[in-house]
Scaffold this motif. Structure first.
Motif, PDB file in Angstrom:
ATOM      1  N   ILE A  82       0.848  -1.203   0.000  1.00 38.00           N
ATOM      2  CA  ILE A  82       0.000   0.000   0.000  1.00 38.00           C
ATOM      3  C   ILE A  82       0.881   1.250   0.000  1.00 38.00           C
ATOM      4  CG2 ILE A  82      -1.631   1.364   1.381  1.00 38.00           C
ATOM      5  CD1 ILE A  82      -3.022  -0.937   0.020  1.00 38.00           C
ATOM      6  N   THR A  83       1.905   1.258   0.838  1.00 37.85           N
ATOM      7  CA  THR A  83       2.841   2.385   0.884  1.00 37.85           C
ATOM      8  C   THR A  83       3.511   2.574  -0.472  1.00 37.85           C
ATOM      9  OG1 THR A  83       3.202   2.106   3.258  1.00 37.85           O
ATOM     10  CG2 THR A  83       4.914   3.287   2.026  1.00 37.85           C
ATOM     11  N   MET A  84       3.938   1.483  -1.087  1.00 32.11           N
ATOM     12  CA  MET A  84       4.578   1.544  -2.397  1.00 32.11           C
ATOM     13  C   MET A  84       3.630   2.143  -3.434  1.00 32.11           C
ATOM     14  SD  MET A  84       5.434  -1.528  -5.073  1.00 32.11           S
ATOM     15  CE  MET A  84       3.760  -2.029  -4.820  1.00 32.11           C
ATOM     16  N   LEU A  85       2.351   1.745  -3.417  1.00 35.74           N
ATOM     17  CA  LEU A  85       1.375   2.261  -4.376  1.00 35.74           C
ATOM     18  C   LEU A  85       1.151   3.755  -4.176  1.00 35.74           C
ATOM     19  CD1 LEU A  85      -1.289  -0.613  -4.343  1.00 35.74           C
ATOM     20  CD2 LEU A  85       0.468  -0.186  -6.074  1.00 35.74           C
ATOM     21  N   LYS A  86       1.060   4.185  -2.931  1.00 34.65           N
ATOM     22  CA  LYS A  86       0.860   5.603  -2.632  1.00 34.65           C
ATOM     23  C   LYS A  86       2.066   6.425  -3.103  1.00 34.65           C
ATOM     24  CE  LYS A  86      -2.018   4.858   1.463  1.00 34.65           C
ATOM     25  NZ  LYS A  86      -2.074   5.034   2.942  1.00 34.65           N
ATOM     26  N   GLU A  87       3.254   5.966  -2.804  1.00 35.17           N
ATOM     27  CA  GLU A  87       4.463   6.688  -3.221  1.00 35.17           C
ATOM     28  C   GLU A  87       4.566   6.768  -4.738  1.00 35.17           C
ATOM     29  OE1 GLU A  87       7.563   4.550  -1.182  1.00 35.17           O
ATOM     30  OE2 GLU A  87       7.189   5.603   0.715  1.00 35.17           O
ATOM     31  N   ALA A  88       4.195   5.691  -5.421  1.00 38.63           N
ATOM     32  CA  ALA A  88       4.233   5.688  -6.881  1.00 38.63           C
ATOM     33  C   ALA A  88       3.247   6.709  -7.447  1.00 38.63           C
ATOM     34  CB  ALA A  88       3.913   4.283  -7.401  1.00 38.63           C
ATOM     35  N   ALA A  89       2.060   6.780  -6.862  1.00 32.40           N
ATOM     36  CA  ALA A  89       1.055   7.734  -7.334  1.00 32.40           C
ATOM     37  C   ALA A  89       1.556   9.160  -7.200  1.00 32.40           C
ATOM     38  CB  ALA A  89      -0.249   7.556  -6.551  1.00 32.40           C
ATOM     39  N   LEU A  90       2.146   9.473  -6.078  1.00 34.60           N
ATOM     40  CA  LEU A  90       2.603  10.841  -5.816  1.00 34.60           C
ATOM     41  C   LEU A  90       3.769  11.250  -6.711  1.00 34.60           C
ATOM     42  CD1 LEU A  90       2.333  10.811  -1.924  1.00 34.60           C
ATOM     43  CD2 LEU A  90       0.777  11.931  -3.555  1.00 34.60           C
ATOM     44  N   ALA A  91       4.425  10.274  -7.326  1.00 33.03           N
ATOM     45  CA  ALA A  91       5.558  10.543  -8.217  1.00 33.03           C
ATOM     46  C   ALA A  91       5.202  10.311  -9.684  1.00 33.03           C
ATOM     47  CB  ALA A  91       6.745   9.679  -7.814  1.00 33.03           C
ATOM     48  N   CYS A  92       3.915  10.335 -10.013  1.00 31.39           N
ATOM     49  CA  CYS A  92       3.517  10.110 -11.403  1.00 31.39           C
ATOM     50  C   CYS A  92       3.988  11.276 -12.284  1.00 31.39           C
ATOM     51  CB  CYS A  92       2.004   9.897 -11.515  1.00 31.39           C
ATOM     52  SG  CYS A  92       1.019  11.407 -11.562  1.00 31.39           S
ATOM     53  N   PRO A  93       4.134  11.062 -13.583  1.00 33.59           N
ATOM     54  CA  PRO A  93       4.631  12.122 -14.468  1.00 33.59           C
ATOM     55  C   PRO A  93       3.819  13.409 -14.442  1.00 33.59           C
ATOM     56  CG  PRO A  93       4.743  10.015 -15.592  1.00 33.59           C
ATOM     57  CD  PRO A  93       4.015   9.771 -14.295  1.00 33.59           C
ATOM     58  N   VAL A  94       2.508  13.317 -14.333  1.00 35.38           N
ATOM     59  CA  VAL A  94       1.702  14.542 -14.301  1.00 35.38           C
ATOM     60  C   VAL A  94       1.940  15.286 -12.994  1.00 35.38           C
ATOM     61  CG1 VAL A  94      -0.636  15.501 -14.310  1.00 35.38           C
ATOM     62  CG2 VAL A  94      -0.026  13.712 -15.938  1.00 35.38           C
ATOM     63  N   ALA A  95       1.970  14.577 -11.876  1.00 37.40           N
ATOM     64  CA  ALA A  95       2.225  15.230 -10.581  1.00 37.40           C
ATOM     65  C   ALA A  95       3.560  15.964 -10.601  1.00 37.40           C
ATOM     66  CB  ALA A  95       2.198  14.204  -9.451  1.00 37.40           C
ATOM     67  N   LEU A  96       4.550  15.354 -11.225  1.00 41.70           N
ATOM     68  CA  LEU A  96       5.871  15.969 -11.285  1.00 41.70           C
ATOM     69  C   LEU A  96       5.936  17.111 -12.289  1.00 41.70           C
ATOM     70  CD1 LEU A  96       8.103  12.777 -11.063  1.00 41.70           C
ATOM     71  CD2 LEU A  96       7.438  14.337  -9.209  1.00 41.70           C
ATOM     72  N   SER A  97       4.983  17.184 -13.205  1.00 41.39           N
ATOM     73  CA  SER A  97       4.971  18.216 -14.249  1.00 41.39           C
ATOM     74  C   SER A  97       4.180  19.458 -13.863  1.00 41.39           C
ATOM     75  CB  SER A  97       4.395  17.635 -15.545  1.00 41.39           C
ATOM     76  OG  SER A  97       5.200  16.579 -16.011  1.00 41.39           O
ATOM     77  N   ILE A  98       3.314  19.331 -12.880  1.00 35.48           N
ATOM     78  CA  ILE A  98       2.480  20.463 -12.465  1.00 35.48           C
ATOM     79  C   ILE A  98       3.331  21.467 -11.695  1.00 35.48           C
ATOM     80  CG2 ILE A  98       0.576  21.113 -10.926  1.00 35.48           C
ATOM     81  CD1 ILE A  98      -0.841  18.535 -11.770  1.00 35.48           C
ATOM     82  N   ASN A  99       3.121  22.728 -11.975  1.00 37.11           N
ATOM     83  CA  ASN A  99       3.846  23.807 -11.314  1.00 37.11           C
ATOM     84  C   ASN A  99       3.788  23.614  -9.796  1.00 37.11           C
ATOM     85  OD1 ASN A  99       4.487  26.338 -10.069  1.00 37.11           O
ATOM     86  ND2 ASN A  99       4.045  27.366 -11.996  1.00 37.11           N
ATOM     87  N   PRO A 100       4.929  23.680  -9.121  1.00 36.65           N
ATOM     88  CA  PRO A 100       4.935  23.500  -7.662  1.00 36.65           C
ATOM     89  C   PRO A 100       4.076  24.519  -6.906  1.00 36.65           C
ATOM     90  CG  PRO A 100       7.166  23.436  -8.536  1.00 36.65           C
ATOM     91  CD  PRO A 100       6.273  23.842  -9.668  1.00 36.65           C
ATOM     92  N   ALA A 101       3.733  25.627  -7.540  1.00 38.52           N
ATOM     93  CA  ALA A 101       2.858  26.615  -6.884  1.00 38.52           C
ATOM     94  C   ALA A 101       1.431  26.093  -6.746  1.00 38.52           C
ATOM     95  CB  ALA A 101       2.859  27.923  -7.671  1.00 38.52           C
ATOM     96  N   ILE A 102       1.080  25.067  -7.501  1.00 42.88           N
ATOM     97  CA  ILE A 102      -0.252  24.461  -7.402  1.00 42.88           C
ATOM     98  C   ILE A 102      -0.195  23.374  -6.335  1.00 42.88           C
ATOM     99  CG2 ILE A 102      -2.049  23.150  -8.589  1.00 42.88           C
ATOM    100  CD1 ILE A 102      -1.077  24.457 -11.217  1.00 42.88           C
ATOM    101  N   GLU A 103      -0.959  23.558  -5.281  1.00 42.52           N
ATOM    102  CA  GLU A 103      -0.990  22.570  -4.205  1.00 42.52           C
ATOM    103  C   GLU A 103      -1.672  21.300  -4.686  1.00 42.52           C
ATOM    104  OE1 GLU A 103      -2.864  21.912   0.265  1.00 42.52           O
ATOM    105  OE2 GLU A 103      -3.020  23.882  -0.672  1.00 42.52           O
ATOM    106  N   GLN A 104      -1.039  20.167  -4.408  1.00 42.32           N
ATOM    107  CA  GLN A 104      -1.630  18.855  -4.688  1.00 42.32           C
ATOM    108  C   GLN A 104      -1.950  18.208  -3.346  1.00 42.32           C
ATOM    109  OE1 GLN A 104       0.537  16.440  -7.623  1.00 42.32           O
ATOM    110  NE2 GLN A 104       1.597  18.297  -8.294  1.00 42.32           N
ATOM    111  N   ASP A 105      -3.228  18.158  -3.020  1.00 50.82           N
ATOM    112  CA  ASP A 105      -3.698  17.591  -1.756  1.00 50.82           C
ATOM    113  C   ASP A 105      -4.289  16.220  -2.079  1.00 50.82           C
ATOM    114  OD1 ASP A 105      -4.770  17.019   0.709  1.00 50.82           O
ATOM    115  OD2 ASP A 105      -6.257  18.623   0.667  1.00 50.82           O
ATOM    116  N   VAL A 106      -3.532  15.170  -1.776  1.00 48.86           N
ATOM    117  CA  VAL A 106      -3.927  13.821  -2.160  1.00 48.86           C
ATOM    118  C   VAL A 106      -4.131  12.971  -0.909  1.00 48.86           C
ATOM    119  CG1 VAL A 106      -3.288  11.780  -3.519  1.00 48.86           C
ATOM    120  CG2 VAL A 106      -2.546  14.056  -4.277  1.00 48.86           C
ATOM    121  N   SER A 107      -5.288  12.315  -0.834  1.00 53.19           N
ATOM    122  CA  SER A 107      -5.558  11.400   0.276  1.00 53.19           C
ATOM    123  C   SER A 107      -5.874  10.020  -0.271  1.00 53.19           C
ATOM    124  CB  SER A 107      -6.712  11.919   1.136  1.00 53.19           C
ATOM    125  OG  SER A 107      -7.934  11.817   0.448  1.00 53.19           O
TER     126      SER A 107
END
Length: 134
Positions: A106-131
């Protein structure tokens, strides 16, 4: 070689065609920005791209480790700022009805999601609140 053909259809509507598959996406300006709001807005698609990318990456990892993802869903909420008009926050709330994953997986899946290409491409000024409700 292009992947997408975009056309302005008038009345603040666009059409995007995925050239390999011929799938089409129509966008409309939202009602709070002079549009009809009859389809996804371009900023809606940014938010949908984030949740879809995260789910895809979760799916790739799950397949590799024979993890079941029964009922994986996400609800996405977009927050806009007005000066300048832009996405200020994307909230993604994942739920998973059942899985055979271990706590470590489960931890591995969550970490993978948070490091997806789109998440990494979005401007850091945009908050990503993921639960994750896994």
């Amino acid at each position: 070689m292009p992947h997408i053909k975009s056309s302005y259809l008038g009345e603040l509507r666009t059409e995007d065609i995925h050239l390999k598959s011929s799938n089409r996406i129509i966008t409309d300006a939202p009602t709070d920005n002079h549009g009809k709001g009859e389809a996804f807005s371009p900023t809606d698609l940014v938010c949908a791209a984030l949740s879809s990318c995260m789910m895809t990456i979760i799916g790739i990892r799950a397949r590799k480790h024979q993890i079941e993802l029964n009922g994986l869903e996400a609800e996405v909420t977009k927050f806009m700022s007005s000066d300048p008009r832009q996405i200020s926050k994307i909230q993604v709330d994942f739920t998973l009805k059942s899985t055979n994953a271990t706590p470590e997986q489960i931890t591995m899946l969550k970490e993978a999601a948070l490091a997806c290409p789109v998440a990494l491409s979005i401007n850091p000024a945009i908050e990503q609140d993921v639960s994750f409700d896994f």
